[in-house]
Enzyme design. Structure first.
Site, PDB file in Angstrom:
ATOM      1  CG  ASP A   1      -1.815   1.191   1.312  1.00 28.37           C
ATOM      2  OD1 ASP A   1      -2.971   1.063   0.871  1.00 28.37           O
ATOM      3  OD2 ASP A   1      -1.384   2.259   1.799  1.00 28.37           O
TER       4      ASP A   1
ATOM      5  CE  LYS B   1      -3.547   4.815   0.752  1.00 24.68           C
ATOM      6  NZ  LYS B   1      -2.095   4.503   0.780  1.00 24.68           N
TER       7      LYS B   1
ATOM      8  CG  HIS C   1      -4.313   9.803   0.564  1.00 28.10           C
ATOM      9  ND1 HIS C   1      -2.978   9.735   0.245  1.00 28.10           N
ATOM     10  CD2 HIS C   1      -4.407   9.355   1.833  1.00 28.10           C
ATOM     11  CE1 HIS C   1      -2.307   9.265   1.299  1.00 28.10           C
ATOM     12  NE2 HIS C   1      -3.155   9.044   2.267  1.00 28.10           N
TER      13      HIS C   1
END
Length: 272
Positions: free
Chosen positions: A46, A76, A107
């Protein structure tokens, strides 16, 4: 190597429930750190544009020798890119060196800019194109989610929110569950901003199971159904965080940790 459970998403894809996060990982160290994580066994990484380390993540993937389909990669969209999400996505993909990402998130809702609905409509296009397999949001509260559901066509696959024993966001998690939105937990261990590991509910369970307090909290998340990605720069800690599939917390232990809720946010509020 432990087999990480997968969570079924509302769009037909699935996501490894335990991943590795690179928030605040030094861009110069990212390739080494992510390479270590992949060697330990993590397959879900991530990252985000604002972290400044997408290129390092991409280099680690390229050097790993792993097949692309073995990996689950999230990045993101940053707040100042809401009105140019397609271009921002292209730039992220280029830095990662990938043809697609498995999950692309807004985000923050950044409500003062009031462009998150516009951004989401761009993410719907990316999902349609296949270059973002799944799309979701991060730090969205119930009001933000309600507006997306009312004004757009695709229900987010996930909402990635601050979530740890002192701050469990019950209203947001209940809304997400009701609408089939999976919950991802950031700051799953509270960032060390309160003495979580010393609390008797956590320390006692750790002693009972012969595990570390961090392993107990990660296990609590997994049993709650959260998708979780603790971060560490140290390979030994990465391995410890991954070693959470050979024990189970009892109902009483789960309940005691859940009872630690006190609205104890340690990060920014989504409305700010």
């Amino acid at each position: 190597m432990a087999s990480v459970p997968r969570i079924q998403l509302n769009d037909g894809h699935s996501i490894p429930q335990l991943g590795f996060g690179v928030f605040k990982v030094d861009p110069d160290e990212t390739t080494r750190i992510v390479s270590d994580a992949l060697e330990v066994g993590y397959r879900h990484i991530d990252t985000a544009r604002i972290y400044g380390n997408e290129a390092g993540v991409g280099a680690a993937i390229a050097e790993s020798g792993l097949q692309r389909e073995e990996l689950f990669i999230t990045t993101k969209l940053w707040n100042d890119d809401h009105s140019r999400a397609l271009d921002a996505f292209d730039a992220s993909l280029e830095r990662l060196g990938l043809d697609y990402v498995d999950l692309y998130l807004i985000h923050w809702p950044s409500p003062k800019d009031d462009r998150y609905v516009e951004a989401w409509q761009s993410l719907e296009q990316l999902r349609e194109s296949g270059r973002a397999r799944s799309i979701g949001v991060s730090n969205f509260l119930v009001g933000h989610l309600e507006r997306l559901l009312a004004e757009t066509d695709v229900v987010p696959a996930v909402d990635q929110i601050e979530l740890h024993p002192a701050h469990q966001q019950p209203a947001t998690t209940a809304f997400a569950e009701e609408h089939g939105i999976a919950i991802e937990a950031w700051s799953p261990l509270g960032q060390g901003k309160y003495p979580l590991f010393e609390l008797p509910e956590v320390a006692g369970a750790a002693a009972t199971h012969g595990k570390s307090p961090a392993q107990v909290v990660i296990r609590w998340h997994l049993q709650r159904g959260h998708i979780v990605f603790p971060k560490s720069n140290r390979r030994a800690r990465m391995a410890e965080n991954f070693d959470v599939f050979d024990f189970e917390l009892s109902e009483a232990e789960m309940g005691a940790i859940t009872a630690l809720e006190r609205e104890g946010r340690v990060g920014s509020h989504p409305d700010d």
